[in-house]
Design a protein around this motif. Structure first.
Motif, PDB file in Angstrom:
ATOM      1  N   ALA A   6       0.843  -1.201   0.000  1.00  0.00           N
ATOM      2  CA  ALA A   6       0.000   0.000   0.000  1.00  0.00           C
ATOM      3  C   ALA A   6       0.875   1.246   0.000  1.00  0.00           C
ATOM      4  N   ASN A   7       0.389   2.289  -0.661  1.00  0.00           N
ATOM      5  CA  ASN A   7       1.125   3.550  -0.600  1.00  0.00           C
ATOM      6  C   ASN A   7       0.741   4.306   0.681  1.00  0.00           C
ATOM      7  N   ASP A   8       1.459   5.362   0.982  1.00  0.00           N
ATOM      8  CA  ASP A   8       1.238   6.105   2.223  1.00  0.00           C
ATOM      9  C   ASP A   8      -0.193   6.631   2.330  1.00  0.00           C
ATOM     10  N   HIS A   9      -0.718   7.110   1.237  1.00  0.00           N
ATOM     11  CA  HIS A   9      -2.077   7.646   1.224  1.00  0.00           C
ATOM     12  C   HIS A   9      -3.083   6.559   1.606  1.00  0.00           C
ATOM     13  N   GLU A  10      -2.940   5.382   1.029  1.00  0.00           N
ATOM     14  CA  GLU A  10      -3.841   4.267   1.343  1.00  0.00           C
ATOM     15  C   GLU A  10      -3.728   3.858   2.812  1.00  0.00           C
ATOM     16  N   LEU A  11      -2.509   3.851   3.322  1.00  0.00           N
ATOM     17  CA  LEU A  11      -2.310   3.491   4.723  1.00  0.00           C
ATOM     18  C   LEU A  11      -2.948   4.526   5.647  1.00  0.00           C
ATOM     19  N   MET A  12      -2.765   5.799   5.340  1.00  0.00           N
ATOM     20  CA  MET A  12      -3.347   6.842   6.178  1.00  0.00           C
ATOM     21  C   MET A  12      -4.876   6.776   6.134  1.00  0.00           C
ATOM     22  N   LEU A  13      -5.418   6.530   4.962  1.00  0.00           N
ATOM     23  CA  LEU A  13      -6.869   6.367   4.851  1.00  0.00           C
ATOM     24  C   LEU A  13      -7.363   5.211   5.708  1.00  0.00           C
ATOM     25  N   SER A  14      -6.666   4.110   5.658  1.00  0.00           N
ATOM     26  CA  SER A  14      -7.044   2.942   6.441  1.00  0.00           C
ATOM     27  C   SER A  14      -6.996   3.249   7.934  1.00  0.00           C
ATOM     28  N   PHE A  15      -5.986   3.989   8.350  1.00  0.00           N
ATOM     29  CA  PHE A  15      -5.887   4.370   9.753  1.00  0.00           C
ATOM     30  C   PHE A  15      -7.010   5.329  10.130  1.00  0.00           C
ATOM     31  N   GLN A  16      -7.236   6.340   9.306  1.00  0.00           N
ATOM     32  CA  GLN A  16      -8.251   7.342   9.617  1.00  0.00           C
ATOM     33  C   GLN A  16      -9.661   6.768   9.609  1.00  0.00           C
ATOM     34  N   GLN A  17      -9.989   6.034   8.576  1.00  0.00           N
ATOM     35  CA  GLN A  17     -11.366   5.595   8.387  1.00  0.00           C
ATOM     36  C   GLN A  17     -11.714   4.316   9.138  1.00  0.00           C
ATOM     37  N   GLU A  18     -10.736   3.452   9.330  1.00  0.00           N
ATOM     38  CA  GLU A  18     -11.014   2.156   9.943  1.00  0.00           C
ATOM     39  C   GLU A  18     -10.310   1.960  11.277  1.00  0.00           C
ATOM     40  N   GLY A  19      -9.489   2.928  11.669  1.00  0.00           N
ATOM     41  CA  GLY A  19      -8.746   2.789  12.912  1.00  0.00           C
ATOM     42  C   GLY A  19      -7.703   1.682  12.851  1.00  0.00           C
ATOM     43  N   ALA A  60       1.078  13.109  15.584  1.00  0.00           N
ATOM     44  CA  ALA A  60       0.607  12.678  14.260  1.00  0.00           C
ATOM     45  C   ALA A  60      -0.573  11.725  14.388  1.00  0.00           C
ATOM     46  N   ILE A  61      -0.548  10.868  15.397  1.00  0.00           N
ATOM     47  CA  ILE A  61      -1.681   9.959  15.621  1.00  0.00           C
ATOM     48  C   ILE A  61      -2.932  10.762  15.937  1.00  0.00           C
ATOM     49  N   ASP A  62      -2.815  11.722  16.851  1.00  0.00           N
ATOM     50  CA  ASP A  62      -3.967  12.546  17.216  1.00  0.00           C
ATOM     51  C   ASP A  62      -4.472  13.356  16.034  1.00  0.00           C
ATOM     52  N   VAL A  63      -3.543  13.967  15.323  1.00  0.00           N
ATOM     53  CA  VAL A  63      -3.903  14.823  14.195  1.00  0.00           C
ATOM     54  C   VAL A  63      -4.565  14.008  13.081  1.00  0.00           C
ATOM     55  N   ALA A  64      -4.051  12.831  12.816  1.00  0.00           N
ATOM     56  CA  ALA A  64      -4.579  12.001  11.731  1.00  0.00           C
ATOM     57  C   ALA A  64      -6.027  11.614  11.977  1.00  0.00           C
ATOM     58  N   ARG A  65      -6.413  11.525  13.212  1.00  0.00           N
ATOM     59  CA  ARG A  65      -7.783  11.116  13.528  1.00  0.00           C
ATOM     60  C   ARG A  65      -8.799  12.220  13.269  1.00  0.00           C
ATOM     61  N   VAL A  66      -8.360  13.476  13.237  1.00  0.00           N
ATOM     62  CA  VAL A  66      -9.322  14.570  13.136  1.00  0.00           C
ATOM     63  C   VAL A  66      -9.161  15.468  11.912  1.00  0.00           C
ATOM     64  N   LEU A  67      -8.011  15.437  11.277  1.00  0.00           N
ATOM     65  CA  LEU A  67      -7.785  16.339  10.158  1.00  0.00           C
ATOM     66  C   LEU A  67      -8.117  15.689   8.824  1.00  0.00           C
ATOM     67  N   VAL A  68      -8.297  16.525   7.847  1.00  0.00           N
ATOM     68  CA  VAL A  68      -8.458  16.060   6.483  1.00  0.00           C
ATOM     69  C   VAL A  68      -7.174  15.363   6.061  1.00  0.00           C
ATOM     70  N   LEU A  69      -7.301  14.296   5.332  1.00  0.00           N
ATOM     71  CA  LEU A  69      -6.156  13.493   4.931  1.00  0.00           C
ATOM     72  C   LEU A  69      -5.160  14.310   4.122  1.00  0.00           C
ATOM     73  N   HIS A  70      -3.901  14.232   4.504  1.00  0.00           N
ATOM     74  CA  HIS A  70      -2.824  14.840   3.737  1.00  0.00           C
ATOM     75  C   HIS A  70      -2.492  13.920   2.569  1.00  0.00           C
ATOM     76  N   ASP A  71      -2.181  14.498   1.434  1.00  0.00           N
ATOM     77  CA  ASP A  71      -1.749  13.684   0.298  1.00  0.00           C
ATOM     78  C   ASP A  71      -0.384  13.074   0.548  1.00  0.00           C
ATOM     79  N   ASP A  72       0.397  13.692   1.375  1.00  0.00           N
ATOM     80  CA  ASP A  72       1.756  13.242   1.626  1.00  0.00           C
ATOM     81  C   ASP A  72       1.961  13.117   3.130  1.00  0.00           C
ATOM     82  N   VAL A  73       2.370  11.953   3.576  1.00  0.00           N
ATOM     83  CA  VAL A  73       2.578  11.723   4.995  1.00  0.00           C
ATOM     84  C   VAL A  73       3.622  12.670   5.549  1.00  0.00           C
ATOM     85  N   SER A  74       4.612  13.032   4.744  1.00  0.00           N
ATOM     86  CA  SER A  74       5.639  13.949   5.240  1.00  0.00           C
ATOM     87  C   SER A  74       5.035  15.304   5.600  1.00  0.00           C
TER      88      SER A  74
END
Length: 91
Positions: A6-19, A60-74
């Motif tokens: 998975a790319n970073d975007h897919e991983l972040m989506l999975s974390f944000q949307q599915e925990g 980053a964990i806290d922010v990822a749960r509430v912010l709009v998804l960044h296109d780039d994890v960096s």
């Protein structure tokens, strides 16, 4: 698809949307060394760099749960790092 495929975007989506913590762990594995090297160069102090790195990842964990998804994890890490540095008491 496996986490390593998975790319970073897919991983972040999975974390944000599915925990999905495994997805975030994969992001951490991919980016932790780069962030720590950057902080060591920035601070010239390994202990401070490790402390700020840990603070940035926790933020980053806290922010990822509430912010709009960044296109780039960096970008997310940079925002978390800036916040961690701002909240750190000056010496």
């Amino acid at each position: 698809m496996s986490l390593s495929d998975a790319n970073d975007h897919e991983l972040m989506l999975s974390f944000q949307q599915e925990g999905d913590l495994a997805a975030f762990e994969e992001l951490f594995r991919r980016h932790k060394d780069m962030l720590l090297r950057f902080l060591i160069r920035l601070s010239a102090n390994h202990a401070i760099a490790e402390d700020v790195s840990q603070q940035a990842w926790l933020k980053a964990i806290d922010v990822a749960r509430v912010l709009v998804l960044h296109d780039d994890v960096s970008d997310a890490l940079e925002a978390a790092l800036e916040d961690a540095q701002a909240s750190r008491p000056s010496r």
